[in-house]
Motif scaffolding. Structure first.
Motif, short mmCIF file in Angstrom:
data_model
loop_
_atom_site.label_atom_id
_atom_site.label_comp_id
_atom_site.label_asym_id
_atom_site.label_seq_id
_atom_site.Cartn_x
_atom_site.Cartn_y
_atom_site.Cartn_z
N ARG A 3 0.80 -1.34 0.09
CA ARG A 3 -0.27 -0.54 0.35
C ARG A 3 0.92 1.01 0.07
O ARG A 3 1.93 1.31 0.77
CB ARG A 3 -0.79 -0.39 1.20
CG ARG A 3 -2.03 1.39 1.17
CD ARG A 3 -2.58 1.68 2.88
NE ARG A 3 -3.45 2.04 2.52
CZ ARG A 3 -4.28 2.36 3.23
NH1 ARG A 3 -4.97 0.96 3.64
NH2 ARG A 3 -5.60 3.44 2.97
N ARG A 4 0.53 2.19 -0.71
CA ARG A 4 1.24 3.15 -1.08
C ARG A 4 0.51 4.85 -0.43
O ARG A 4 -0.81 4.80 -0.37
CB ARG A 4 1.18 4.01 -2.04
CG ARG A 4 2.18 5.61 -2.29
CD ARG A 4 1.70 6.33 -3.70
NE ARG A 4 0.02 6.19 -3.86
CZ ARG A 4 -0.87 7.40 -3.72
NH1 ARG A 4 -0.12 8.17 -3.01
NH2 ARG A 4 -1.63 7.28 -4.38
N VAL A 5 1.33 5.28 0.91
CA VAL A 5 0.02 6.63 1.77
C VAL A 5 1.16 8.02 1.14
O VAL A 5 1.94 7.94 0.72
CB VAL A 5 -0.09 5.76 3.46
CG1 VAL A 5 -0.29 4.43 3.20
CG2 VAL A 5 2.15 6.00 3.43
N PHE A 81 4.33 -0.37 4.04
CA PHE A 81 3.50 0.78 3.15
C PHE A 81 5.18 1.18 2.73
O PHE A 81 6.28 1.43 2.97
CB PHE A 81 2.78 1.19 4.22
CG PHE A 81 3.49 2.52 5.36
CD1 PHE A 81 4.47 3.36 4.68
CD2 PHE A 81 3.90 1.70 6.45
CE1 PHE A 81 4.63 4.27 5.45
CE2 PHE A 81 4.35 3.22 7.36
CZ PHE A 81 5.23 4.10 6.97
N ARG A 83 6.12 5.45 0.56
CA ARG A 83 5.57 6.76 0.53
C ARG A 83 6.84 7.46 -0.42
O ARG A 83 8.66 6.77 -0.05
CB ARG A 83 5.60 7.25 1.88
CG ARG A 83 6.17 7.49 2.92
CD ARG A 83 5.96 8.03 4.46
NE ARG A 83 7.00 8.16 5.12
CZ ARG A 83 7.70 9.63 5.60
NH1 ARG A 83 6.41 10.36 4.90
NH2 ARG A 83 8.37 9.56 6.36
N CYS A 98 8.28 1.08 4.20
CA CYS A 98 8.53 0.88 5.30
C CYS A 98 8.09 -0.53 6.03
O CYS A 98 6.85 -0.81 6.23
CB CYS A 98 7.94 2.30 6.07
SG CYS A 98 8.58 4.13 5.37
N GLY A 135 1.52 6.22 7.60
CA GLY A 135 1.69 5.30 7.60
C GLY A 135 1.60 4.53 8.72
O GLY A 135 1.26 3.88 9.35
#
Length: 145
Positions: A3-5, A81, A83, A98, A135
């Protein structure tokens, strides 16, 4: 898919992959965090970059010790995650990958040695309102340990 935050990557920038390991550290209904004081105040989960040849768990133990002076035990991986950010201390545009762990704080054996870092102990609500990135907040919000 990880997942990208945060903000999406810019098409005009070439990002360098920067893997890191970070810890949720529960301590008597509160959480150990780090405050990076410069170049601007940023409250974070303790942790940081994984050096070449280092495993994520080796990096986690090293970074927690450097940033807050604590030894930790029984880390377990919660997820990851990514970013896309500018890292002014390195003058680098980075895709930060991360890896987030939960671990048990064992004992504080030193003061932080990482320049411009200070240890914080906050309750969940204060931590969620003060953490500097989406994140870290996402993983702390869902943490049940």
């Amino acid at each position: 898919m990880i997942r990208r935050v945060g903000v999406p990557p810019r098409k005009d920038i070439s990002y360098r992959l920067r893997p890191g390991a970070y810890a949720i550290l529960p301590l008597q209904n509160r959480f150990l965090l780090t405050a990076q004081l410069a170049p601007k105040l940023d409250i974070q989960l303790p942790g940081g970059g994984i050096d070449p040849g280092e495993s994520p768990l080796q990096a986690l133990h090293r970074e927690v010790l450097e940033e807050i002076g604590w030894r930790i035990a029984r880390p377990r991986r919660l997820g990851a995650f990514r970013r896309f950010v500018f890292m002014p201390e390195y003058e680098l545009w980075a895709e930060k990958l991360c890896h987030v762990y939960a671990a048990y704080p064992v004992s504080q054996i030193a003061e932080p040695v990482e320049p411009d870092h200070e240890t914080l102990v906050l309750n969940r609500n204060d931590a969620l309102s003060m953490l500097g990135n989406d994140g870290d907040r996402l993983f702390l919000r869902h943490f049940n340990g």
